[in-house]
Design an enzyme around this catalytic site. Structure first.
Site, PDB file in Angstrom:
ATOM      1  N   HIS A   1      39.355  34.210  39.649  1.00  0.00           N
ATOM      2  CA  HIS A   1      39.215  35.139  39.646  1.00  0.00           C
ATOM      3  C   HIS A   1      39.142  34.951  41.282  1.00  0.00           C
ATOM      4  CE1 HIS A   1      38.602  36.901  35.975  1.00  0.00           C
ATOM      5  NE2 HIS A   1      38.039  35.422  35.438  1.00  0.00           N
TER       6      HIS A   1
ATOM      7  N   LYS B   1      46.135  36.671  36.570  1.00  0.00           N
ATOM      8  CA  LYS B   1      45.498  37.483  36.847  1.00  0.00           C
ATOM      9  C   LYS B   1      46.156  38.193  38.879  1.00  0.00           C
ATOM     10  CE  LYS B   1      41.726  35.889  34.803  1.00  0.00           C
ATOM     11  NZ  LYS B   1      42.611  35.328  33.883  1.00  0.00           N
TER      12      LYS B   1
ATOM     13  N   SER C   1      33.672  34.972  36.061  1.00  0.00           N
ATOM     14  CA  SER C   1      34.652  36.166  35.581  1.00  0.00           C
ATOM     15  C   SER C   1      33.344  37.500  35.328  1.00  0.00           C
ATOM     16  CB  SER C   1      35.161  35.862  34.539  1.00  0.00           C
ATOM     17  OG  SER C   1      34.684  35.671  33.137  1.00  0.00           O
TER      18      SER C   1
END
Lengths: 83, 394
Positions: free
Chosen positions: B213, B244, B185
């Site tokens: 991610h 996300k 990240s």
């Protein structure tokens, strides 16, 4: 390897990381309390120790380490387990 | 009241920031306008630090699903699934996730952070060994602490170093749990996943990959780096988040283990927390369906990432990794990074300021997260704001 040998090698490793905060580093010197190593520098020291002694140091065991001597004992214990 | 000495270090950092007059960790978005725009301090601001990779937060279908669930099932579940019961939709989302990944089963957690805590502490305990990448997210470190396991770090993205440490474990290597992330990240760099799979197979260990991610970002179906590298079937547990690419809140783990249903009951962060609200579950189920088909969004995201990466490179900035949804500008010194971050905000661009010890290499970062919802004009405006910084660039 005896305890004093490990302490001597450890002092050599910690001296550049400590950047002269303490004039004389001994077995009884506090790694964070006297040398002022923050968490990042402690991790730098762990990596240097692992390379020097060809061991893996469990990071959970670091909670018990206060002094150079404590760390030397942990290194001896880790070396014994890795042997 | 007596001052808590444990807070001394954090208090010192807060006071340091107060002296400079900039607070990067207390930003308030007064009004959110779209996945990529907000009003901060009265200024229209481009949001380039949100991890909203596919721009799913304002998707009309997700909003409609959430609204319907809110009306029909209420605002919250008011308890944990084990003690207070699951709603049918919790299990349906788990089955959706298992089908999406082609794995036996899934467990839904209330956040991505808890997913790592819950899985690591259920899979390992005192006397066990967990091997983690040195640049692991805090949730992985905290999961190891909760587990009470022997936790050994290996050098970041270094499969040879992992193999060396596995060899030191001798016969115990087969019982070790290896944990890596798909995309890291902070810098946005990818793991050499095929190499890690080879090490796992050599020693017969267990491999958990956090795709927080990379889910929705990488792979044809958006399953993440494991899909892109063709090793999804070799990974024992995939952990991910809804916060996300799926534009919501929550976390999950999918796996092929016959013990998946036992694991949830051995997981304190699963058992002792409230379950996700019906609207969250409903919107996430819709987002997952859309994510799988969102090839166009992934292409747009990659194009935006390449545009930003190229623009910042051309300006002379040092970047953390090749073009990816996370584009990190390496700034070096903390105070310089703080002033740079403030400059960007005052010029209408919000990014994340990251400082040691949260960053690798003892370096401060200005971390941009790119969205498929960013327009090319917004990407150019982000580059222009970076380019207007009068200080040192690299």
């Amino acid at each position: 390897m005896n305890h004093q040998d490990v302490v001597a090698q450890l002092i050599e490793l910690v001296t550049p990381i400590a950047e002269g905060r303490v004039a004389v580093i001994t077995e009884n010197t506090g790694i964070t309390s006297e040398l002022g190593l923050d968490s990042l520098r402690v991790m730098d020291l762990v990596v240097a120790v692992e390379d020097q002694f060809d061991i893996s140091v469990p990071i959970n065991a670091l909670a018990e380490v206060r002094t150079v001597g404590d760390f030397a004992s942990l290194i001896q214990k880790s070396a014994g387990e890795n042997a | 009241m007596k001052e808590n000495s444990r807070l001394k270090a954090v208090r010192a950092v807060r006071e340091e920031l107060a002296a400079v007059g900039i607070d990067p960790f207390g930003v308030q978005i007064d009004r959110i306008v779209s996945p990529t725009e907000g009003i901060i301090d009265g200024r229209p601001t481009i949001l380039a630090g949100t991890n909203n990779y596919l721009g799913m937060t304002f998707d009309p279908d997700c909003i409609a699903s959430a609204r319907e669930a809110l009306e029909s099932a209420g605002t919250g579940t008011t308890g944990s699934r084990m003690a207070n019961g699951s709603y049918a939709s919790h299990r349906e989302l788990e089955l959706d996730l298992a089908r999406f990944y082609g794995k036996r089963d899934a467990i839904v957690f209330s956040t991505g952070y808890q997913a790592n805590l819950g899985m690591i502490s259920a899979l390992a305990g005192p006397g066990d060994t967990v091997m983690i990448d040195a640049d692991s997210h805090a949730s992985i470190y905290d999961g190891c602490t909760l587990a009470g396991a022997n936790t050994i770090r290996f050098r970041h993205n270094d499969a040879d170093d992992l193999a060396k440490r596995m060899r030191r474990l001798g016969d115990g290597a087969a019982d070790a749990l290896i944990i890596v992330e798909g995309v890291y990240s902070m810098l946005g760099d990818r793991a050499p996943l095929r190499d890690f799979v080879r090490v796992k197979q050599e020693f017969g260990a267990t491999l958990l990959v956090d795709e927080a991610h990379s889910m929705g970002v990488l792979g044809k179906k958006g399953q993440g780096l494991a899909e892109e590298d063709g090793v999804l079937a070799d990974i024992d547990y995939v952990v991910g988040t809804f916060s996300k690419s799926l534009g919501n809140t929550g976390g999950f783990c999918v796996g092929d283990s016959a013990d998946m249903d036992v694991l949830r009951y051995a997981s304190r962060p699963y058992v002792f927390t409230a379950s996700l609200a019906p609207a969250t579950i409903a919107a996430t189920r819709t987002a997952l369906r859309k994510l799988e088909a969102a090839t166009d969004l992934r292409l747009r995201l990659q194009a935006n990432a390449e545009r930003l990466h190229a623009g910042l490179s051309a300006l002379g900035f040092r970047l953390g990794a090749p073009a990816n949804a996370v584009v990190a500008v390496l700034v070096g010194e903390k105070l310089e990074a703080l002033r740079f971050w403030d400059h960007l905000l005052k010029n209408g661009v919000y990014v994340n300021l990251m400082v040691p010890p949260a960053t690798p290499g003892n370096e401060s970062l200005l971390r941009c997260s790119v969205s498929a919802a960013h327009t090319p004009e917004q990407i150019d405006a982000i580059c222009a704001a970076f380019g207007s910084w009068p200080g040192v660039k690299a």
